[in-house]
Design an enzyme around this catalytic site. Structure first.
Site, PDB file in Angstrom:
ATOM      1  N   HIS A 157       0.782  -1.293   0.147  1.00  0.00           N
ATOM      2  CA  HIS A 157      -0.057  -0.074   0.262  1.00  0.00           C
ATOM      3  C   HIS A 157       0.868   1.332  -0.013  1.00  0.00           C
ATOM      4  O   HIS A 157       0.380   2.187  -0.170  1.00  0.00           O
ATOM      5  CB  HIS A 157      -0.889   0.224   1.326  1.00  0.00           C
ATOM      6  CG  HIS A 157      -2.179  -1.094   0.992  1.00  0.00           C
ATOM      7  ND1 HIS A 157      -3.198  -0.637   0.826  1.00  0.00           N
ATOM      8  CD2 HIS A 157      -1.962  -2.304   1.212  1.00  0.00           C
ATOM      9  CE1 HIS A 157      -4.179  -1.791   0.956  1.00  0.00           C
ATOM     10  NE2 HIS A 157      -3.401  -2.765   1.029  1.00  0.00           N
ATOM     11  N   ASP A 365       3.737   9.388  -0.532  1.00  0.00           N
ATOM     12  CA  ASP A 365       2.533   8.462  -0.301  1.00  0.00           C
ATOM     13  C   ASP A 365       2.510   7.365  -1.409  1.00  0.00           C
ATOM     14  O   ASP A 365       2.380   8.054  -2.447  1.00  0.00           O
ATOM     15  CB  ASP A 365       1.193   9.520  -0.156  1.00  0.00           C
ATOM     16  CG  ASP A 365       0.486   9.049   0.956  1.00  0.00           C
ATOM     17  OD1 ASP A 365       0.300   8.038   1.261  1.00  0.00           O
ATOM     18  OD2 ASP A 365      -0.378  10.225   1.620  1.00  0.00           O
TER      19      ASP A 365
HETATM   20  P1  ADQ Z   1      -2.659   6.126   4.871  1.00  0.00           P
HETATM   21  O1  ADQ Z   1      -1.271   6.249   5.175  1.00  0.00           O
HETATM   22  O2  ADQ Z   1      -3.494   5.780   6.312  1.00  0.00           O
HETATM   23  O3  ADQ Z   1      -2.980   4.783   3.892  1.00  0.00           O
HETATM   24  P2  ADQ Z   1      -4.699   7.581   2.997  1.00  0.00           P
HETATM   25  O4  ADQ Z   1      -4.529   6.731   1.792  1.00  0.00           O
HETATM   26  O5  ADQ Z   1      -4.787   9.005   2.957  1.00  0.00           O
HETATM   27  O6  ADQ Z   1      -3.412   7.259   3.945  1.00  0.00           O
HETATM   28  O7  ADQ Z   1      -5.921   6.823   3.853  1.00  0.00           O
HETATM   29  C1  ADQ Z   1      -6.364   7.355   5.085  1.00  0.00           C
HETATM   30  C2  ADQ Z   1      -7.845   7.097   5.184  1.00  0.00           C
HETATM   31  O8  ADQ Z   1      -8.319   7.424   6.712  1.00  0.00           O
HETATM   32  C3  ADQ Z   1      -9.039   7.713   4.313  1.00  0.00           C
HETATM   33  O9  ADQ Z   1      -9.778   7.095   3.932  1.00  0.00           O
HETATM   34  C4  ADQ Z   1      -9.461   8.925   5.297  1.00  0.00           C
HETATM   35  O10 ADQ Z   1     -10.610   9.398   4.972  1.00  0.00           O
HETATM   36  C5  ADQ Z   1      -9.290   8.351   6.709  1.00  0.00           C
HETATM   37  N1  ADQ Z   1      -9.241   9.311   7.751  1.00  0.00           N
HETATM   38  C6  ADQ Z   1      -7.848  10.161   7.851  1.00  0.00           C
HETATM   39  N2  ADQ Z   1      -8.344  10.987   8.960  1.00  0.00           N
HETATM   40  C7  ADQ Z   1      -9.350  10.642   9.423  1.00  0.00           C
HETATM   41  C8  ADQ Z   1     -10.166  11.100  10.452  1.00  0.00           C
HETATM   42  N3  ADQ Z   1      -9.939  11.963  11.310  1.00  0.00           N
HETATM   43  N4  ADQ Z   1     -11.422  10.502  10.816  1.00  0.00           N
HETATM   44  C9  ADQ Z   1     -11.917   9.398  10.050  1.00  0.00           C
HETATM   45  N5  ADQ Z   1     -11.227   8.931   8.933  1.00  0.00           N
HETATM   46  C10 ADQ Z   1     -10.141   9.505   8.640  1.00  0.00           C
HETATM   47  C11 ADQ Z   1      -2.067   4.031   3.479  1.00  0.00           C
HETATM   48  C12 ADQ Z   1      -1.115   4.240   2.451  1.00  0.00           C
HETATM   49  C13 ADQ Z   1      -1.526   5.151   1.438  1.00  0.00           C
HETATM   50  C14 ADQ Z   1      -2.685   4.293   0.616  1.00  0.00           C
HETATM   51  C15 ADQ Z   1      -3.639   3.705   1.684  1.00  0.00           C
HETATM   52  C16 ADQ Z   1      -4.572   2.649   0.828  1.00  0.00           C
HETATM   53  O11 ADQ Z   1      -0.022   5.253   3.296  1.00  0.00           O
HETATM   54  O12 ADQ Z   1      -0.735   5.982   0.699  1.00  0.00           O
HETATM   55  O13 ADQ Z   1      -3.418   5.186   0.031  1.00  0.00           O
HETATM   56  O14 ADQ Z   1      -3.010   2.921   2.529  1.00  0.00           O
HETATM   57  O15 ADQ Z   1      -3.907   1.775   0.034  1.00  0.00           O
END
Ligand code: ADQ
Length: 471
Positions: A157, A365
């Site tokens: 991921h 990311d």
């Molecule tokens: P993350 O590093 O966690 O994921 P991201 O892809 O942005 O980063 O996903 C975060 C998720 O958490 C999003 O669905 C977002 O809506 C949710 N989220 C963030 N803050 C929140 C809050 N305060 N309340 C509720 N929900 C919240 C890892 C990798 C990424 C990759 C994903 C998926 O680091 O690059 O995109 O996996 O493969």
């Protein structure tokens, strides 16, 4: 019919009340589990005095959940230590933050072996096994050592760095070798796939056959980009009536006539939160007329707080925030609002919808789902503008965002200004093109195309190209 066996560090069991927000992976796999009988195996999130040898089984509908407890030493060495203090920073190009210890690495291998021992007893010969993320890279090698010949896939991921960067990690050759025990390795972008294939060829002397096929000691593995998508329709639906939620209503009332800029990230140094705050500061310094007319809301739930680098980031963010709000704020106007709560999807979607600018500026990311969620939540008639880091995997697909270098606060500040001034026709045109991409490559495309390729059934169900777009 073969079963789908998913293995991930944490397992997400559906909430019996139906409330709460399902984790990203749970949403991503929901549809896949509808098509297959399923088993989901991983850490329960609990720590116990003795390591599990047998998982605790929980049955929900057509999915069985198999949960393993860890000891506190396992959690420290495998999870906090090797996975999050050594691998995570290297994968995000932060060599200076990577703390390698032999004990942590041994703990990582030990937990992977004990997971493999427990999992192997549950596996049937025609099961399709799909392993997720950097905590579990050596799992296939451990399963193969136990004699399993099933099709095993791995999805990574987070970014896969260039071989020169990954090669700095002690143990990196061994990890690369274990990657070749998978039949299919999925990464977020073609750039990651190219980095990983080059690493395997350069470090292990493997042969690259077709563009994505690697051959080592008679085994063949495919390494390809499968950019993860989101549940676009679900986000659109959740965002449709933003003001129905108390928190969103309150935010609208507090904003008054001010425009909203939003950032939503786990509190992680890869997300570039202090750097983004400084870019907003630069924007306010260069555009004094905007002071009092715009508010930046940063939502950043705490993450991995037992890892020292995260505690130090938390201090840096608080200091940066205090300094900017202290020096630029005025009675009645706080430039940056900062909250650390997690919110249900309906609230996040509502906040994205009322924002004029989505600031998504990670230093690195894998993909970044927030960028995609922000776009999906916009009002088609009057959409907000996405400012997106060139180092997020999402930038390979969403090239109608304002693409920026997050290291350059002047460039990000300028993009904030451009976003706030962009006329409606241009905003709509950019948004429509990004939405088309999100809809064509949504989360079901992702799960479907990975599993079809893993099981050997090529082609995807809807009329879409199986080749992801991007670099
Ligand atoms: P993350 O590093 O966690 O994921 P991201 O892809 O942005 O980063 O996903 C975060 C998720 O958490 C999003 O669905 C977002 O809506 C949710 N989220 C963030 N803050 C929140 C809050 N305060 N309340 C509720 N929900 C919240 C890892 C990798 C990424 C990759 C994903 C998926 O680091 O690059 O995109 O996996 O493969």
């Amino acid at each position: 019919m073969s079963r789908l066996v998913v293995v991930s560090n944490r397992v997400s069991i559906p909430d019996p009340t139906g409330k709460g927000s399902a984790g990203g992976l749970a949403v991503a796999l929901r549809e896949a589990f509808q098509a297959y009988q399923g088993l989901w195996f991983g850490w329960s999130g609990k720590v116990s005095a003795h390591p599990s040898t047998e998982p605790k089984m929980v049955d929900k509908g057509n999915v069985h959940y198999a949960l393993m407890d860890l000891t506190s030493i396992d959690r420290q060495e495998y999870y906090n230590g090797f996975a999050n203090r050594a691998l995570w920073p290297i994968m995000h190009y932060r060599l200076g933050l990577s703390e390698f210890s032999r004990a942590d690495y041994a703990g990582y291998l030990r937990v992977n072996r004990s997971f493999a021992n427990a999992l192997a007893r549950l596996i049937r010969p025609d099961d399709l096994i799909w392993v997720h993320d950097y905590h579990l890279i050596p799992l296939a090698a451990e399963l193969r050592a136990l004699g399993l010949t099933n099709r095993i896939g791995y999805f990574h991921h987070i970014p896969w760095p260039a071989p020169e960067v990954f090669g700095t990690l002690p143990g990196s050759r061994e990890l690369l070798r274990t990657i070749t025990d998978y039949d299919l390795v999925g990464v977020q972008t073609e750039r990651d796939a190219d980095n990983l294939r080059r690493g395997i060829v350069q470090e292990l002397g493997a042969t690259q056959r077709k563009s994505d096929l690697i051959s080592l000691n008679g085994r063949q593995s495919r390494v390809k980009g499968f950019p993860i998508g989101i549940d676009v329709a679900g986000f659109q639906q959740a965002a449709r009536r933003p003001a129905t939620h108390r928190l969103v209503k309150q935010t609208i009332a507090n904003l008054g006539s001010r425009r909203l800029i939003i950032g939503v990230d786990r509190l992680d140094y890869s997300k570039g939160i202090p750097e983004r705050m400084e870019a907003f500061e630069r924007f306010l310094v260069s555009n004094p007329d905007q002071r009092g007319h715009v508010t930046y809301l940063q939502i950043a739930p705490t993450s991995r707080s037992e890892v020292p680098e995260y505690a130090s980031l938390s201090r840096t963010v608080s200091e940066t925030l205090g300094r900017i709000n202290g020096s630029l704020g005025e009675p009645g106007w706080v430039p940056i609002h900062y909250v650390t709560s997690t919110y249900p999807r309906s609230v996040l979607a509502g906040l994205y919808r009322i924002a004029h600018v989505g600031l998504v500026t990670p230093m690195r990311d894998g993909m970044n789902l927030v960028a995609k969620e922000f776009v999906a939540a916009q009002n088609p008639e009057d959409p907000g503008v996405l400012v997106l880091s060139k180092f997020a995997g999402a930038a390979q697909q969403l090239n109608d965002a304002l693409i920026v270098n997050p290291n350059d606060k002047f460039e990000v500040a300028e993009a904030i200004g451009d976003a706030l001034h962009m006329d409606r026709a241009e905003r709509v045109a950019r948004w429509q093109r990004m939405m088309k991409t999100l809809q064509d490559y949504d989360v079901s495309w992702w799960a479907d195309s990975f599993l079809k390729e893993l099981s050997g059934h090529k082609g995807v169900s809807k009329a879409r190209s199986p080749v992801p777009i991007g670099e």
